[in-house]
Structures are given as C-alpha cells and as structure tokens.
Design an enzyme around this catalytic site. Structure first.
Site, PDB file in Angstrom:
ATOM      1  N   LYS A 120      43.470  37.109  35.131  1.00  0.00           N
ATOM      2  CA  LYS A 120      42.120  37.423  34.425  1.00  0.00           C
ATOM      3  C   LYS A 120      42.372  38.127  33.258  1.00  0.00           C
ATOM      4  O   LYS A 120      41.222  38.585  32.664  1.00  0.00           O
ATOM      5  CB  LYS A 120      41.561  38.466  35.487  1.00  0.00           C
ATOM      6  CG  LYS A 120      41.449  37.897  36.862  1.00  0.00           C
ATOM      7  CD  LYS A 120      40.585  38.811  37.832  1.00  0.00           C
ATOM      8  CE  LYS A 120      40.558  38.531  39.165  1.00  0.00           C
ATOM      9  NZ  LYS A 120      40.009  39.235  40.221  1.00  0.00           N
ATOM     10  N   GLY A 179      35.128  39.292  41.783  1.00  0.00           N
ATOM     11  CA  GLY A 179      35.028  40.466  42.416  1.00  0.00           C
ATOM     12  C   GLY A 179      36.392  41.052  42.247  1.00  0.00           C
ATOM     13  O   GLY A 179      37.501  40.605  42.415  1.00  0.00           O
ATOM     14  N   THR A 180      36.518  42.192  41.617  1.00  0.00           N
ATOM     15  CA  THR A 180      37.802  42.419  40.517  1.00  0.00           C
ATOM     16  C   THR A 180      38.151  43.965  40.519  1.00  0.00           C
ATOM     17  O   THR A 180      37.431  44.721  40.667  1.00  0.00           O
ATOM     18  CB  THR A 180      37.837  41.836  39.264  1.00  0.00           C
ATOM     19  OG1 THR A 180      38.104  40.577  39.196  1.00  0.00           O
ATOM     20  CG2 THR A 180      38.280  42.605  38.434  1.00  0.00           C
ATOM     21  N   THR A 181      39.308  43.994  40.161  1.00  0.00           N
ATOM     22  CA  THR A 181      39.599  45.342  39.423  1.00  0.00           C
ATOM     23  C   THR A 181      40.674  44.882  38.209  1.00  0.00           C
ATOM     24  O   THR A 181      41.613  44.360  38.258  1.00  0.00           O
ATOM     25  CB  THR A 181      40.752  46.167  40.544  1.00  0.00           C
ATOM     26  OG1 THR A 181      40.363  46.275  41.967  1.00  0.00           O
ATOM     27  CG2 THR A 181      41.050  47.378  39.768  1.00  0.00           C
TER      28      THR A 181
END
Lengths: 235, 249
Positions: free
Chosen positions: A67, A34-36
């Site tokens: 990431k 779950g990321t930006t």
C-alpha cells in the site's frame, strides 16, 4: 460478470447482492483498502508504514498488498480507501512529478507532490474514496508528512495515521510519539503502532510493510505475518 | 525603398538567405533606442533600475511605471515599448500565480524566466503577430539565492550577474564589469546603479530614475525603492561623478 460456483446453487444476477453463502464469495463488492496506514518524521527523514490486507467484502483479495507506492525517488504515498481510486491518483501524480522534474531541473519537493495529490482529491471529491498520506524527503524542508483525508484537505503534520485501523491506535500513537527520534526508534514506533491496529481491526492484517526515506534514498522493510505479534507493546 | 533586409523583413516567419530573422532584429532596435535599464545581483539580493527620460513636462512625476512585482519573491523591469512590456508582465504574473496554485510553492527564478521566454518566443513564430519590442529583466530571490535573468525580443533567455539594455548599454556594461558585485550589498548597488545611469545618460535631457529591489533588508520581498531613498542615492551619485570630473582635470 457473474461468478460461477461449481457445487452450489445459481450464480448472482447483475446488480443482485446476496448475503447467503450459497452463492460463494460475492466478488461484485468494491475492492477496498480497509487498512492501517501511517507516516512519521524523524531527525533526517520519514518512515511510512502500512498493513497488507485488501478486502472485497469479507474476502481478503490480497493478503500481501503493497500500500506504500512510490511517486518519485524520495516521495512515497500510503493509500487507503478504494484501491482503484488510489492507484490511479498515484499514477497521475507520479506522471505530473516526472514532467515537473524536467522543468525544475532537480528533484521535486514533498509539498509539490502533496499539493498535486490534494488537487485531484478535492476537485473529484464526489467520485473518489481516497485517504492518502504523502511523505518523503527533499533538500528544502528535509523529511515531511502530509495527510490528505477523504474531503481533500491538505495538512502538514509531524506524524499521521489513516485507514479503518487507525481509529484503534489514536491513543497509542499520541502517547508513544516523540519529536526528534532517530531512524530506528521511528521505524519501531511505526511498526508497533500498525501491529496494534492490525490486532484489533478486522479489515487490517497480513504483514507490516515500512519504507524509510532519507537524504540517501528510500529503503523498504517487511515484517512477515507470523512475526507481527512480537511487535505488540508489552509492559 | 531598399534597406538591408528588403524582401525578407516583412514577416517574422521569414528567414533571410543569410539566416537572419529581420523582424526580430528590428524589435531589438526598439529596445536599443529606449532609456537604459540595468540589473545587478549582489551579495544579499538583486537591484533593478530604469532610466526614464522626461517625455513631457505635463506628465506626473513617478507615473509611467517600469518596474513591476510578479510575486512577492520576484519582479521585473522592462525596456522598450512600454505597452508590449505590460502584456509580458501580465503573463508573468499569471504564470507565477498558477505555478503556486498547482505546485504549492513559489515559482523558481529559472522556471519563471523560461516561461516568459517561451511566451515571448511564441510571437516570433507566426506571421500574423509581431514580436514584442521589449527586453525583460527578471529578478528573483528564492532558496537558491538571488538571480537575474533577461529575456530579449526573440525569446532568448540568459542568466546574468549584471546586465544593461537600452541606449547606454555599452557604457553601462563596461561600468558594471568593473564592480565586485558579490561583495556589495544592495544599498551599495543602489548607489552604483544611480551613478552609472547618470553617467551614461545624455546630459541635456532630464530623466527620472526608478529602482526596485529584492534584498535581505526587504525580507526578500520585491519592493520599489522609496522616492526619498532614490533621491538620496542620486545626490550621492552626482557628487561622486563631479568629484571624478574634477580629479580628471
């Protein structure tokens, strides 16, 4: 594999999902990014940026995740979705690019890396959950950014955002983006945007990592968690 | 019957005591006895030309194609056994197409040439096949500029500024060496190609000239030169040859 929790009741059986805190954290849930993530072009290269949170349900499995993964010296990929899927896709593409470099006799193009990645994403779309942004610098086309969202589309864009946190910064990035920025402005744009997403998305957090890629190579930067708030846009 | 290679020339998977593979040499002889084919790299592109001797008056003019596109930016002309050449062209086209699907960009010249070379070489390794009796001249124009590569029947590949194969190759190569190719345009090279092929050709028999090129004028797309343009170049070439002959007298 059952989790044994010392002072609480029974542990979970295989396949059993529990929302009750008696059993401790449920580590059977898939590890997700779950990321930006984002990447943006500037005059002479690209900047890639990401948060550093990996979550297993509501447990933060890694709060300092990297990431942004290298595929070659001047081509990197931002990974969102299933951590396992994106790590393994990246390993395949890194290997393909390595082999390809030998036949080509020179550094591969960003378009090549993106095409290889897209083929894997599209042809295995039923099994994979991977939102990827490939960005880098090559001799032929300079700095370029390619977005590969969930279904396996490949699209070249001046900048791209992805992951759950990106929904909160669509307006912000659209209004801050300018063509032909210099390196520092572009990095500031990426850091600020990721910081804003982290402040609103529960699945994004930790620190802001960036990678800046130009003709001379790739450079990593890191804003620690306690300095992220300073990046937020103030009028 | 005994010849040079007796005993060691029945199979391509056999070396002779002095280290030669006779079947590959015999394949080369098939190329050497075919019509002359030449290629030249100029300032703004690559020109490929083939001399096609008239086998029979019943054959349609402009048939028996010798120049083939491999991709938009690449093409080839073949010398030797035409049917063998077709098989190589088919493979080259497949390589170029697959490369684009897999890597997202046009196949570079040296990669295409290496793929064709390793394909041709394959047929020099096993006793149950014979080598291709073909020399392939590959023309490409990509981001590293115009390039000419040649693959011979043994699967050896070299890059050239200009080269010629076939019956008149020695004379043609001598003429090519005199040219300042890096200062010529493709149009000028077309005239030179026509002139050289008319000079080296055996005067008694009629022949057809087939030319193809990739140049700035064709937007770097491999194109066959139109019959009119070829005829024009041939006329100018014949006139130039006659003028030289008269000077010599």
């Amino acid at each position: 594999m059952n989790t044994q929790h010392q002072y609480m009741g029974r542990s979970l059986q295989a396949g059993e999902v529990s929302r009750c805190s008696d059993h401790g954290p449920n580590l059977q849930q898939p590890v997700s990014l779950g990321t930006t993530i984002m990447a943006a072009t500037f005059e002479g290269g690209v900047v890639l940026g990401a948060d550093s949170r990996t979550s297993t349900g509501s447990y933060v499995a890694n709060r300092v995740t990297n990431k942004i993964t290298a595929l070659s010296d001047r081509i990197y990929v931002c990974r969102s979705g299933s951590a396992a899927d994106t790590q393994n896709i990246s390993r395949y593409v890194e290997w393909f690019l390595d082999q390809h470099r030998m036949e080509l006799g020179e550094e591969p193009d960003v378009l090549t890396a993106a095409t290889l990645m897209q083929r894997l994403a599209y042809e295995n779309k039923g099994m994979l959950q991977a939102g990827l942004i490939v960005a880098g610098w090559d001799e032929k086309r300079g700095g370029s950014v390619y977005a590969i969202p969930l279904g396996g589309t490949l699209v070249q864009v001046p900048f791209a955002i992805g992951g759950s946190g990106s929904a909160y910064i669509t307006g912000l990035t659209d209004s801050l983006w300018r063509d032909g920025m210099d390196e520092d402005s572009c990095r500031g744009f990426v850091q600020k945007s990721v910081a804003h997403a982290m402040s609103r998305d529960a699945s994004s957090g930790g620190c802001v990592r960036t990678v800046t890629i130009t003709k001379t190579g790739a450079k990593r930067d890191f804003i620690p968690g306690d300095e992220v708030d300073k990046l937020l846009l103030k009028y | 019957m005994s010849g040079i290679g007796t005993g060691y020339d029945l199979s391509v998977s056999t070396f002779s005591p002095d280290g030669r593979v006779f079947q590959a040499e015999y394949a080369q002889k098939a190329v050497d006895s075919s019509g002359t084919v030449l290629g030249m790299c100029c300032a703004d592109g690559v020109v490929l030309a083939a001399e096609k001797p008239e086998i029979s008056k019943l054959i349609e003019e402009h048939s028996n194609r010798r120049a083939f596109p491999i991709d938009r930016h690449a093409g080839a002309v073949i010398a030797g056994v035409a049917a063998d050449g077709r098989a190589i062209i088919d493979r080259a086209q497949a390589e170029a197409s697959n490369y684009k699907s897999f890597y997202g960009d046009k196949i570079p010249g040296h990669v295409l040439a290496e793929r064709v070379a390793s394909f041709v070489h394959l047929f020099n390794l096993y006793w149950y096949v014979r080598p291709f009796g073909v020399c392939t001249l590959l023309a490409t124009c990509d981001h590293s500029g115009p390039q000419l590569h040649m693959v011979d029947p043994s699967g050896t590949m070299h890059e050239y500024n200009a080269t010629a194969v076939g019956k008149g190759r020695q004379a043609a190569k001598n003429e090519l060496e005199k040219l300042k190719l890096d200062r010529m345009t493709c149009k000028e090279a077309l005239f030179s190609a026509a002139k050289i092929l008319h000079q080296v050709h055996d005067e008694e028999k009629a022949f057809e000239l087939e030319v193809a090129w990739i140049s700035a004028d064709t937007d770097y797309v491999f194109t066959r030169v139109s019959n009119e343009e070829v005829a024009e170049a041939e006329q100018a070439a014949k006139a130039a040859i006659e003028a030289e002959d008269m000077d010599d007298d």
